[in-house]
Design an enzyme around this catalytic site. Structure first.
Site, PDB file in Angstrom:
ATOM      1  N   GLU A 118       0.828  -1.197   0.000  1.00  0.00           N
ATOM      2  CA  GLU A 118       0.000   0.000   0.000  1.00  0.00           C
ATOM      3  C   GLU A 118       0.866   1.252   0.000  1.00  0.00           C
ATOM      4  O   GLU A 118       1.949   1.276   0.572  1.00  0.00           O
ATOM      5  CB  GLU A 118      -0.911  -0.006   1.241  1.00  0.00           C
ATOM      6  CG  GLU A 118      -1.953  -1.118   1.159  1.00  0.00           C
ATOM      7  CD  GLU A 118      -2.831  -1.235   2.401  1.00  0.00           C
ATOM      8  OE1 GLU A 118      -4.003  -1.579   2.246  1.00  0.00           O
ATOM      9  OE2 GLU A 118      -2.356  -0.999   3.524  1.00  0.00           O
ATOM     10  N   CYS A 131       3.220   8.531   1.310  1.00  0.00           N
ATOM     11  CA  CYS A 131       3.807   7.577   2.251  1.00  0.00           C
ATOM     12  C   CYS A 131       4.074   6.287   1.482  1.00  0.00           C
ATOM     13  O   CYS A 131       3.157   5.659   0.959  1.00  0.00           O
ATOM     14  CB  CYS A 131       2.828   7.350   3.398  1.00  0.00           C
ATOM     15  SG  CYS A 131       3.418   6.187   4.612  1.00  0.00           S
ATOM     16  N   CYS A 138       6.995  -6.979   7.090  1.00  0.00           N
ATOM     17  CA  CYS A 138       8.156  -6.466   7.819  1.00  0.00           C
ATOM     18  C   CYS A 138       8.744  -7.606   8.642  1.00  0.00           C
ATOM     19  O   CYS A 138       7.991  -8.420   9.186  1.00  0.00           O
ATOM     20  CB  CYS A 138       7.714  -5.322   8.741  1.00  0.00           C
ATOM     21  SG  CYS A 138       9.087  -4.440   9.507  1.00  0.00           S
ATOM     22  N   CYS A 142       7.097  -4.940  15.877  1.00  0.00           N
ATOM     23  CA  CYS A 142       6.697  -3.910  16.827  1.00  0.00           C
ATOM     24  C   CYS A 142       5.252  -4.211  17.237  1.00  0.00           C
ATOM     25  O   CYS A 142       4.388  -4.422  16.377  1.00  0.00           O
ATOM     26  CB  CYS A 142       6.824  -2.533  16.200  1.00  0.00           C
ATOM     27  SG  CYS A 142       8.518  -2.230  15.646  1.00  0.00           S
ATOM     28  N   CYS A 145       2.076  -2.264  15.864  1.00  0.00           N
ATOM     29  CA  CYS A 145       2.019  -1.971  14.417  1.00  0.00           C
ATOM     30  C   CYS A 145       1.331  -3.098  13.669  1.00  0.00           C
ATOM     31  O   CYS A 145       1.695  -4.270  13.815  1.00  0.00           O
ATOM     32  CB  CYS A 145       3.432  -1.759  13.887  1.00  0.00           C
ATOM     33  SG  CYS A 145       3.519  -1.584  12.103  1.00  0.00           S
ATOM     34  N   GLY A 198       7.084  -1.854   6.072  1.00  0.00           N
ATOM     35  CA  GLY A 198       8.472  -2.312   6.008  1.00  0.00           C
ATOM     36  C   GLY A 198       9.470  -1.424   6.705  1.00  0.00           C
ATOM     37  O   GLY A 198       9.172  -0.282   7.053  1.00  0.00           O
ATOM     38  N   SER A 252      11.621   5.811  15.020  1.00  0.00           N
ATOM     39  CA  SER A 252      10.480   5.334  15.808  1.00  0.00           C
ATOM     40  C   SER A 252      10.972   5.087  17.221  1.00  0.00           C
ATOM     41  O   SER A 252      11.431   4.004  17.543  1.00  0.00           O
ATOM     42  CB  SER A 252       9.934   4.043  15.194  1.00  0.00           C
ATOM     43  OG  SER A 252       9.347   4.334  13.963  1.00  0.00           O
ATOM     44  N   HIS A 254       9.427   5.981  20.613  1.00  0.00           N
ATOM     45  CA  HIS A 254       8.284   5.343  21.285  1.00  0.00           C
ATOM     46  C   HIS A 254       8.406   4.977  22.763  1.00  0.00           C
ATOM     47  O   HIS A 254       7.407   4.556  23.353  1.00  0.00           O
ATOM     48  CB  HIS A 254       7.830   4.087  20.538  1.00  0.00           C
ATOM     49  CG  HIS A 254       7.483   4.309  19.095  1.00  0.00           C
ATOM     50  ND1 HIS A 254       6.829   5.442  18.651  1.00  0.00           N
ATOM     51  CD2 HIS A 254       7.705   3.554  17.987  1.00  0.00           C
ATOM     52  CE1 HIS A 254       6.667   5.355  17.336  1.00  0.00           C
ATOM     53  NE2 HIS A 254       7.183   4.238  16.914  1.00  0.00           N
ATOM     54  N   ASN A 329      -3.084   4.508  16.402  1.00  0.00           N
ATOM     55  CA  ASN A 329      -4.171   4.159  15.484  1.00  0.00           C
ATOM     56  C   ASN A 329      -4.555   2.709  15.689  1.00  0.00           C
ATOM     57  O   ASN A 329      -3.705   1.830  15.576  1.00  0.00           O
ATOM     58  CB  ASN A 329      -3.733   4.393  14.032  1.00  0.00           C
ATOM     59  CG  ASN A 329      -3.496   5.866  13.765  1.00  0.00           C
ATOM     60  OD1 ASN A 329      -4.332   6.708  14.078  1.00  0.00           O
ATOM     61  ND2 ASN A 329      -2.328   6.187  13.221  1.00  0.00           N
ATOM     62  N   CYS A 372      -1.089   5.806  10.032  1.00  0.00           N
ATOM     63  CA  CYS A 372       0.191   5.195  10.424  1.00  0.00           C
ATOM     64  C   CYS A 372      -0.028   3.859  11.108  1.00  0.00           C
ATOM     65  O   CYS A 372      -0.812   3.766  12.042  1.00  0.00           O
ATOM     66  CB  CYS A 372       0.915   6.050  11.457  1.00  0.00           C
ATOM     67  SG  CYS A 372       1.477   7.581  10.849  1.00  0.00           S
TER      68      CYS A 372
HETATM   69  N1  SAH Z   1       9.453   0.646   9.719  1.00  0.00           N
HETATM   70  C1  SAH Z   1       9.646   2.029   9.825  1.00  0.00           C
HETATM   71  C2  SAH Z   1       8.712   2.841   8.983  1.00  0.00           C
HETATM   72  C3  SAH Z   1       7.254   2.434   8.931  1.00  0.00           C
HETATM   73  S1  SAH Z   1       6.240   2.727  10.321  1.00  0.00           S
HETATM   74  C4  SAH Z   1       9.574   2.461  11.262  1.00  0.00           C
HETATM   75  O1  SAH Z   1       9.168   1.675  12.099  1.00  0.00           O
HETATM   76  O2  SAH Z   1       9.977   3.593  11.547  1.00  0.00           O
HETATM   77  C5  SAH Z   1       5.855   4.465  10.287  1.00  0.00           C
HETATM   78  C6  SAH Z   1       5.544   5.034  11.661  1.00  0.00           C
HETATM   79  O3  SAH Z   1       4.245   4.657  12.130  1.00  0.00           O
HETATM   80  C7  SAH Z   1       6.529   4.549  12.724  1.00  0.00           C
HETATM   81  O4  SAH Z   1       6.922   5.581  13.577  1.00  0.00           O
HETATM   82  C8  SAH Z   1       5.702   3.550  13.454  1.00  0.00           C
HETATM   83  O5  SAH Z   1       6.234   3.310  14.721  1.00  0.00           O
HETATM   84  C9  SAH Z   1       4.343   4.212  13.468  1.00  0.00           C
HETATM   85  N2  SAH Z   1       3.248   3.292  13.773  1.00  0.00           N
HETATM   86  C10 SAH Z   1       3.199   1.960  13.576  1.00  0.00           C
HETATM   87  N3  SAH Z   1       2.021   1.465  14.003  1.00  0.00           N
HETATM   88  C11 SAH Z   1       1.307   2.492  14.483  1.00  0.00           C
HETATM   89  C12 SAH Z   1      -0.012   2.606  15.029  1.00  0.00           C
HETATM   90  N4  SAH Z   1      -0.806   1.565  15.149  1.00  0.00           N
HETATM   91  N5  SAH Z   1      -0.418   3.833  15.414  1.00  0.00           N
HETATM   92  C13 SAH Z   1       0.370   4.904  15.255  1.00  0.00           C
HETATM   93  N6  SAH Z   1       1.616   4.861  14.728  1.00  0.00           N
HETATM   94  C14 SAH Z   1       2.079   3.663  14.347  1.00  0.00           C
HETATM   95 FE1  SF4 Z   2       8.085  -2.846  10.899  1.00  0.00          FE
HETATM   96 FE2  SF4 Z   2       8.065  -0.170  11.359  1.00  0.00          FE
HETATM   97 FE3  SF4 Z   2       5.879  -1.675  11.860  1.00  0.00          FE
HETATM   98 FE4  SF4 Z   2       8.041  -1.912  13.403  1.00  0.00          FE
HETATM   99  S1  SF4 Z   2       6.741  -0.073  13.152  1.00  0.00           S
HETATM  100  S2  SF4 Z   2       6.814  -3.614  12.569  1.00  0.00           S
HETATM  101  S3  SF4 Z   2       9.677  -1.654  11.925  1.00  0.00           S
HETATM  102  S4  SF4 Z   2       6.804  -1.324   9.856  1.00  0.00           S
END
Ligand code: SAH
Ligand code: SF4
Length: 396
Positions: A118, A131, A138, A142, A145, A198, A252, A254, A329, A372
């Protein structure tokens, strides 16, 4: 939470070979300048002309959006035929486009092998951000995510990454008119964030090659300051990103203790907060740039206390930084809740008073699961919901 055990954290995952399409023809989308030049020579272009031809082809493909060699009217007809014999101009296929009530557009794209990724276009006041995804799924897990619950299928090629920009520009209808340089336009697609599916730094070479095309004056022609790469913290590749890409960096983050970050961003077990911060301190110096964006997802009762905010400020001391607070989210089955608006505002306030910008990211495209961390391949989603249905019916 992850529904299946995953491979250990590794960079060693399959990327599809470039020479994959019809009858051995090479897709020239995603080839670096040098690679294209070499490919043109191999196809019979006189060596002396190859650099110039590569530049001409790039302009047609990346600046004018042309997809047929027949339309490259400043090339002689026999040369166009030669190109058509050896090359194709291929971008991912748009399987579906969803439009959010807030104007966000989500593209479901099919790539070679039938896989899906996507990409999300987010229009904002005075700019538009795409984006972009770097992998199908991935390898990392995390826990907050959605993409992290999907097994990695493969790395995207450079062509599939730059192709996401091209299909979005197709959809926005923003290829410039003949004779006009794209910089003359008020661009609809003006910024790129590598924040889709990813971990971009586990697909370094392809991401780098794609971003070089995005930044090149004869390519997509966006400034490096309009491109932000987000990483979960692949420390050894951060210095390389500075040296070989030079775009803006987001991390990221967090969490403010290793204990919590180990849970949220498991790559922290490999490179902990201190090691990560060491690499981040060097980044702005190496790129002669700007602030690092610290992404911080707000999870109720997990990482959102006043103490966390104070610890965060202490940790990042001395790093030019902006803290982007992301309200969590939700996605089906997610093990967390979003912090309350009051909590998020109080957290933001502490950081702001310490002298850092602390914008709260407005979730975009939530109604189409485009926000996100909500991205996940449709095929995978369907499979999961089928499994869910079976579970609900007591069949499994
Ligand atoms: N893999 C990379 C880039 C993709 S994620 C990374 O982890 O940085 C893009 C952003 O969205 C990251 O900061 C991630 O931590 C955040 N993200 C992932 N899941 C989320 C969620 N459910 N709600 C809000 N942000 C989230
Ligand atoms: Fe992968 Fe980024 Fe999601 Fe972590 S937050 S699982 S590194 S896409």
């Amino acid at each position: 939470m992850p529904d299946a055990p995953k491979a250990p954290i590794t960079q060693d995952v399959l990327t599809l070979p470039r020479k994959a399409v019809e009858g051995g023809k090479v897709n020239l989308v995603g080839l670096t300048r040098d690679a294209l030049r070499d490919a043109l020579i191999a196809a019979g272009t006189p060596e002396k002309q190859a650099r110039m031809r590569a530049g001409q082809v790039w302009q047609w493909v990346y600046q004018k959006g042309v997809r047929s060699f027949d339309d490259m009217t400043n090339l002689a007809k026999p040369y166009r035929a030669l190109l058509a014999e050896h090359f194709v101009i291929e971008v991912p296929e748009v399987v579906r486009r969803e439009l959010s009530t807030d104007g966000t557009r989500k593209y479901l794209l099919r790539i070679a092998g039938g896989h899906e990724v996507e990409a999300v276009y987010i229009p904002e006041e005075g700019r538009g951000t795409l984006c972009v995804s770097s992998q199908v799924g991935c390898t990392l897990t995390c826990s907050f995510c959605h993409t992290g619950t999907q097994r990695l299928v493969r790395n995207l090629t450079a062509g599939e990454i730059v192709g996401q920009i091209m299909v979005a520009r197709d959809d926005l209808g923003e290829w410039p008119l003949p004779g006009r340089h794209p910089k003359d336009e008020q661009r609809l697609l003006s910024n790129i964030v590598l924040m889709g599916m990813g971990e971009p730094l586990y697909n370094f070479e392809n991401v780098r090659d794609a971003m070089k095309i995005a930044m090149d004056g004869e390519g997509i022609s966006l400034s490096r300051r309009r491109i932000t790469l987000s990483t979960s913290g692949v420390v050894p590749e951060i210095a390389r990103t500075a040296a070989e890409i030079g775009c803006l960096l987001a991390v990221s983050f967090h969490a403010t203790t290793d204990e919590v970050r180990d849970q949220l961003v498991p790559i922290n077990k490999r490179w902990n907060i201190e090691t990560l911060l060491g690499a981040l301190r060097e980044y702005p110096k190496a790129t002669n740039s700007e602030r690092i964006t610290f992404e911080y997802v707000m999870l109720k009762g997990v990482n959102d206390s006043d103490e966390d905010a104070h610890r965060l400020i202490k940790l990042i001391e001395g790093i030019p930084a902006k803290i982007n607070l992301i309200p969590f989210n939700e996605w089906p089955g997610a093990p967390y809740e979003r912090s309350s608006n009051n909590r998020i505002r109080a957290f933001a306030d502490i950081i702001y008073k310490a002298g850092y910008a602390s914008p709260i990211r407005t979730p975009r495209g939530e109604d189409i699961m485009a926000a996100c961390g909500q991205l996940k391949s449709e095929t995978e989603r369907a499979r999961k919901s089928r499994r869910q249905i079976e579970a609900d019916a007591g069949l499994s």
